[in-house]
Design an enzyme around this catalytic site. Structure first.
Site, PDB file in Angstrom:
ATOM      1  N   ASP A  55      -8.670  -5.037   6.098  1.00 16.30           N
ATOM      2  CA  ASP A  55      -9.235  -5.995   5.140  1.00 16.30           C
ATOM      3  C   ASP A  55     -10.051  -7.061   5.860  1.00 16.30           C
ATOM      4  O   ASP A  55     -11.086  -7.505   5.346  1.00 16.30           O
ATOM      5  CB  ASP A  55      -8.109  -6.639   4.315  1.00 16.30           C
ATOM      6  CG  ASP A  55      -7.642  -5.715   3.192  1.00 16.30           C
ATOM      7  OD1 ASP A  55      -8.505  -5.119   2.531  1.00 16.30           O
ATOM      8  OD2 ASP A  55      -6.427  -5.576   2.993  1.00 16.30           O
ATOM      9  N   GLU A 111      -6.501 -11.936   6.348  1.00 18.11           N
ATOM     10  CA  GLU A 111      -7.316 -10.729   6.188  1.00 18.11           C
ATOM     11  C   GLU A 111      -8.442 -10.925   5.173  1.00 18.11           C
ATOM     12  O   GLU A 111      -9.043  -9.949   4.736  1.00 18.11           O
ATOM     13  CB  GLU A 111      -6.428  -9.539   5.792  1.00 18.11           C
ATOM     14  CG  GLU A 111      -5.504  -9.783   4.610  1.00 18.11           C
ATOM     15  CD  GLU A 111      -4.630  -8.583   4.267  1.00 18.11           C
ATOM     16  OE1 GLU A 111      -4.770  -7.507   4.866  1.00 18.11           O
ATOM     17  OE2 GLU A 111      -3.785  -8.734   3.359  1.00 18.11           O
ATOM     18  N   ARG A 133       6.777  -5.720   3.466  1.00 22.42           N
ATOM     19  CA  ARG A 133       5.553  -6.391   3.035  1.00 22.42           C
ATOM     20  C   ARG A 133       5.583  -6.381   1.515  1.00 22.42           C
ATOM     21  O   ARG A 133       5.681  -5.297   0.910  1.00 22.42           O
ATOM     22  CB  ARG A 133       4.292  -5.697   3.554  1.00 22.42           C
ATOM     23  CG  ARG A 133       3.045  -6.290   2.860  1.00 22.42           C
ATOM     24  CD  ARG A 133       1.766  -5.968   3.557  1.00 22.42           C
ATOM     25  NE  ARG A 133       1.334  -4.598   3.372  1.00 22.42           N
ATOM     26  CZ  ARG A 133       0.145  -4.148   3.794  1.00 22.42           C
ATOM     27  NH1 ARG A 133      -0.695  -4.959   4.408  1.00 22.42           N
ATOM     28  NH2 ARG A 133      -0.177  -2.883   3.615  1.00 22.42           N
ATOM     29  N   HIS A 138       0.797  -1.229   0.000  1.00 27.54           N
ATOM     30  CA  HIS A 138       0.000   0.000   0.000  1.00 27.54           C
ATOM     31  C   HIS A 138       0.829   1.278   0.000  1.00 27.54           C
ATOM     32  O   HIS A 138       0.297   2.353  -0.277  1.00 27.54           O
ATOM     33  CB  HIS A 138      -0.981   0.006   1.184  1.00 27.54           C
ATOM     34  CG  HIS A 138      -2.116  -0.952   0.991  1.00 27.54           C
ATOM     35  ND1 HIS A 138      -3.007  -0.866  -0.048  1.00 27.54           N
ATOM     36  CD2 HIS A 138      -2.489  -2.045   1.699  1.00 27.54           C
ATOM     37  CE1 HIS A 138      -3.891  -1.844   0.018  1.00 27.54           C
ATOM     38  NE2 HIS A 138      -3.599  -2.593   1.071  1.00 27.54           N
TER      39      HIS A 138
HETATM   40  C1  3PY Z   1      -5.026  -4.296   6.754  1.00 24.51           C
HETATM   41  O1  3PY Z   1      -5.399  -3.804   7.834  1.00 24.51           O
HETATM   42  O2  3PY Z   1      -5.779  -4.849   5.934  1.00 24.51           O
HETATM   43  C2  3PY Z   1      -3.610  -4.255   6.435  1.00 24.51           C
HETATM   44  O3  3PY Z   1      -3.214  -4.846   5.459  1.00 24.51           O
HETATM   45  C3  3PY Z   1      -2.697  -3.453   7.307  1.00 24.51           C
HETATM   46  O4  3PY Z   1      -1.808  -2.725   6.541  1.00 24.51           O
HETATM   47 MG    MG Z   2      -4.701  -5.515   4.157  1.00 25.23          MG
END
Ligand code: 3PY
Ligand code: MG
Length: 253
Positions: free
Chosen positions: A173, A147, A71, A46
């Site tokens: 997510d 997630e 990441r 991101h």
């Molecule tokens: C999320 O909260 O989905 C993440 O990937 C944190 O960066």
């Molecule tokens: Mg995420």
């Protein structure tokens, strides 16, 4: 090979704190590494950060006491290999949906016979040391993000993947996957119950569990609950949040 503090803290039952970089800036990454962080993560998913920008950030973090991690933007052999060669001492893989996803991630992170990583750790050997090849598979941290709906469904199978050090929760997510808005409130159900379920599963498998915490209260609660790797929001949030608080306090007089 240089030891991995994140793994050492986990083995000692101590929590690790992480900084999270979305700014594409080696200097900002270096500052974060000097802010009492055990780990600093360069976010290629991101953050507006591509491989060429990630390398000097990893170099900058290497000049601090924090462990340099990243990441990845996607679960892909090429990017995983490049980041490890550039000296990342651990990787977090987003959107892992199945044991097959986790196996492919771990395989890309490990030299044969455990995996399929290709040899050429140009910076890895500078940061890790001359015996990098002998110890890299065990030393590098590999965390799969939980997630998504499928990731939750397959949580046990993902945690059982050999060579995977643990899971890392993305609460935004995950909230979306649970039908909630992407502004995670750790007190709200079903998120609270789901976090408890993931923690219990990680403990059953004796694997590391990490989480991205968007507020101070969230991070404090995760620490109380015994989560192993707690990320303290990100660079942009902290800069804006702390500056806004100072501005309000000064304006008030
Ligand atoms: C999320 O909260 O989905 C993440 O990937 C944190 O960066
Ligand atoms: Mg995420």
């Amino acid at each position: 090979m240089r030891r991995n503090k994140l793994k050492d803290l986990f083995a000692a039952g101590q929590p690790a704190l992480g900084g999270w970089m979305g700014f594409s800036s080696p200097f900002a990454a270096e500052v974060m590494g000097h802010a009492d962080m055990d780990v600093v993560v360069v976010d290629l998913q991101h953050g507006p950060i591509y491989l060429d920008a990630a390398v000097p950030m990893l170099q900058a973090i290497s000049a601090t006491p924090a462990v340099p991690m990243a990441r990845v933007s996607v679960n892909q052999f090429f990017e995983i290999n490049k980041l490890l060669d550039a000296g990342a001492y651990g990787l977090i893989c987003p959107l892992v949906n199945s044991a097959a996803d986790a196996q492919s991630f771990v395989s890309a992170c490990c030299y044969p016979p455990q995996g399929t990583r290709s040899f050429g750790p140009s910076r890895g050997v500078l940061y890790g040391g001359p015996d990098y090849f002998e110890h890299a598979n065990d030393t590098i941290t590999k965390l799969a993000m939980i997630e998504t709906t499928d990731g939750l469904k397959n949580l046990d199978k993902i945690l059982a993947v050999k060579g995977l050090d643990g899971v890392f929760v993305g609460p935004s997510d995950l909230s979306l996957a649970l039908g909630l808005p992407p502004t995670p409130d750790f007190r709200a159900d079903p998120l609270r119950k789901t976090l408890a379920r993931i923690l219990k599963a990680a403990r059953k498998h004796k694997k590391m569990i990490g989480i991205f915490c968007s507020t101070l209260e969230f991070a404090q609660e995760m620490k109380r609950q015994g989560w192993d790797f707690i990320v303290l929001a990100n660079d942009a949030y902290l800069l804006r949040h702390v500056t806004t608080q100072w501005a309000a306090a000064v304006r008030k007089g």
